[in-house]
Design a protein around this motif. Sequence first.
Motif, PDB file in Angstrom:
ATOM      1  N   SER A   1     108.050 -34.547   3.586  1.00 30.52           N
ATOM      2  CA  SER A   1     107.941 -33.212   2.997  1.00 30.52           C
ATOM      3  C   SER A   1     106.477 -32.808   2.888  1.00 30.52           C
ATOM      4  O   SER A   1     105.568 -33.640   2.922  1.00 30.52           O
ATOM      5  CB  SER A   1     108.582 -33.187   1.603  1.00 30.52           C
ATOM      6  OG  SER A   1     107.840 -34.006   0.715  1.00 30.52           O
ATOM      7  N   PHE A   2     106.262 -31.497   2.732  1.00 30.47           N
ATOM      8  CA  PHE A   2     104.909 -30.987   2.575  1.00 30.47           C
ATOM      9  C   PHE A   2     104.271 -31.538   1.305  1.00 30.47           C
ATOM     10  O   PHE A   2     103.102 -31.916   1.292  1.00 30.47           O
ATOM     11  CB  PHE A   2     104.929 -29.462   2.553  1.00 30.47           C
ATOM     12  CG  PHE A   2     103.574 -28.846   2.315  1.00 30.47           C
ATOM     13  CD1 PHE A   2     102.602 -28.881   3.304  1.00 30.47           C
ATOM     14  CD2 PHE A   2     103.271 -28.244   1.105  1.00 30.47           C
ATOM     15  CE1 PHE A   2     101.347 -28.330   3.095  1.00 30.47           C
ATOM     16  CE2 PHE A   2     102.019 -27.683   0.886  1.00 30.47           C
ATOM     17  CZ  PHE A   2     101.062 -27.727   1.876  1.00 30.47           C
ATOM     18  N   SER A   3     105.056 -31.601   0.224  1.00 29.36           N
ATOM     19  CA  SER A   3     104.500 -32.106  -1.038  1.00 29.36           C
ATOM     20  C   SER A   3     104.168 -33.593  -0.926  1.00 29.36           C
ATOM     21  O   SER A   3     103.163 -34.051  -1.499  1.00 29.36           O
ATOM     22  CB  SER A   3     105.465 -31.857  -2.192  1.00 29.36           C
ATOM     23  OG  SER A   3     106.687 -32.518  -1.973  1.00 29.36           O
ATOM     24  N   GLY A   4     104.953 -34.345  -0.186  1.00 25.11           N
ATOM     25  CA  GLY A   4     104.642 -35.755   0.038  1.00 25.11           C
ATOM     26  C   GLY A   4     103.368 -35.930   0.834  1.00 25.11           C
ATOM     27  O   GLY A   4     102.559 -36.825   0.556  1.00 25.11           O
ATOM     28  N   GLN A   5     103.165 -35.074   1.818  1.00 30.43           N
ATOM     29  CA  GLN A   5     101.940 -35.124   2.625  1.00 30.43           C
ATOM     30  C   GLN A   5     100.728 -34.760   1.775  1.00 30.43           C
ATOM     31  O   GLN A   5      99.684 -35.392   1.869  1.00 30.43           O
ATOM     32  CB  GLN A   5     102.071 -34.176   3.812  1.00 30.43           C
ATOM     33  CG  GLN A   5     100.908 -34.256   4.778  1.00 30.43           C
ATOM     34  CD  GLN A   5     101.166 -33.495   6.051  1.00 30.43           C
ATOM     35  OE1 GLN A   5     102.301 -33.298   6.441  1.00 30.43           O
ATOM     36  NE2 GLN A   5     100.118 -33.049   6.694  1.00 30.43           N
ATOM     37  N   ARG A   6     100.858 -33.746   0.915  1.00 28.51           N
ATOM     38  CA  ARG A   6      99.751 -33.370   0.030  1.00 28.51           C
ATOM     39  C   ARG A   6      99.416 -34.493  -0.942  1.00 28.51           C
ATOM     40  O   ARG A   6      98.250 -34.764  -1.213  1.00 28.51           O
ATOM     41  CB  ARG A   6     100.102 -32.101  -0.744  1.00 28.51           C
ATOM     42  CG  ARG A   6     100.014 -30.870   0.121  1.00 28.51           C
ATOM     43  CD  ARG A   6     100.121 -29.619  -0.685  1.00 28.51           C
ATOM     44  NE  ARG A   6      98.986 -29.536  -1.608  1.00 28.51           N
ATOM     45  CZ  ARG A   6      98.960 -28.737  -2.662  1.00 28.51           C
ATOM     46  NH1 ARG A   6      99.981 -27.973  -2.940  1.00 28.51           N
ATOM     47  NH2 ARG A   6      97.915 -28.708  -3.453  1.00 28.51           N
ATOM     48  N   ALA A   7     100.437 -35.162  -1.471  1.00 24.07           N
ATOM     49  CA  ALA A   7     100.200 -36.261  -2.415  1.00 24.07           C
ATOM     50  C   ALA A   7      99.477 -37.410  -1.725  1.00 24.07           C
ATOM     51  O   ALA A   7      98.541 -37.995  -2.279  1.00 24.07           O
ATOM     52  CB  ALA A   7     101.520 -36.726  -3.013  1.00 24.07           C
TER      53      ALA A   7
ATOM     54  N   ASN B   1      97.583 -37.218   0.990  1.00 25.86           N
ATOM     55  CA  ASN B   1      96.221 -36.777   1.294  1.00 25.86           C
ATOM     56  C   ASN B   1      95.334 -36.813   0.049  1.00 25.86           C
ATOM     57  O   ASN B   1      94.163 -37.188   0.128  1.00 25.86           O
ATOM     58  CB  ASN B   1      96.222 -35.377   1.897  1.00 25.86           C
ATOM     59  CG  ASN B   1      96.735 -35.369   3.314  1.00 25.86           C
ATOM     60  OD1 ASN B   1      96.826 -36.405   3.955  1.00 25.86           O
ATOM     61  ND2 ASN B   1      97.093 -34.196   3.797  1.00 25.86           N
TER      62      ASN B   1
END
Length: 75
Positions: free
Chosen positions: A34-40, A42
């Motif tokens: 997910s996008f939120s998983g990728q942001r976390a 990063n």
Amino acid sequence: MKPGGVRQLVVPYGELSYPKDDLEHTRVGPKPSSFSGQRALNFVLENPRVDRTLLFNLKVIRVDKADGKGGFVRG
């Protein structure tokens, strides 16, 4: 390990972890789903104040038997 067994893989920050220049995680996986998983992910990788050690929990689904020819027989 037998099917159903769980182990934890610890990857210290460095040569074995995600590359610093691959923020979309296309060269090395696993890639967050997910996008939120990728942001976390990063955030952790870009922040020098956070412990960047990665922990993966691995579960064995099945163990295949060797076929004697360098391959495996399912099951």
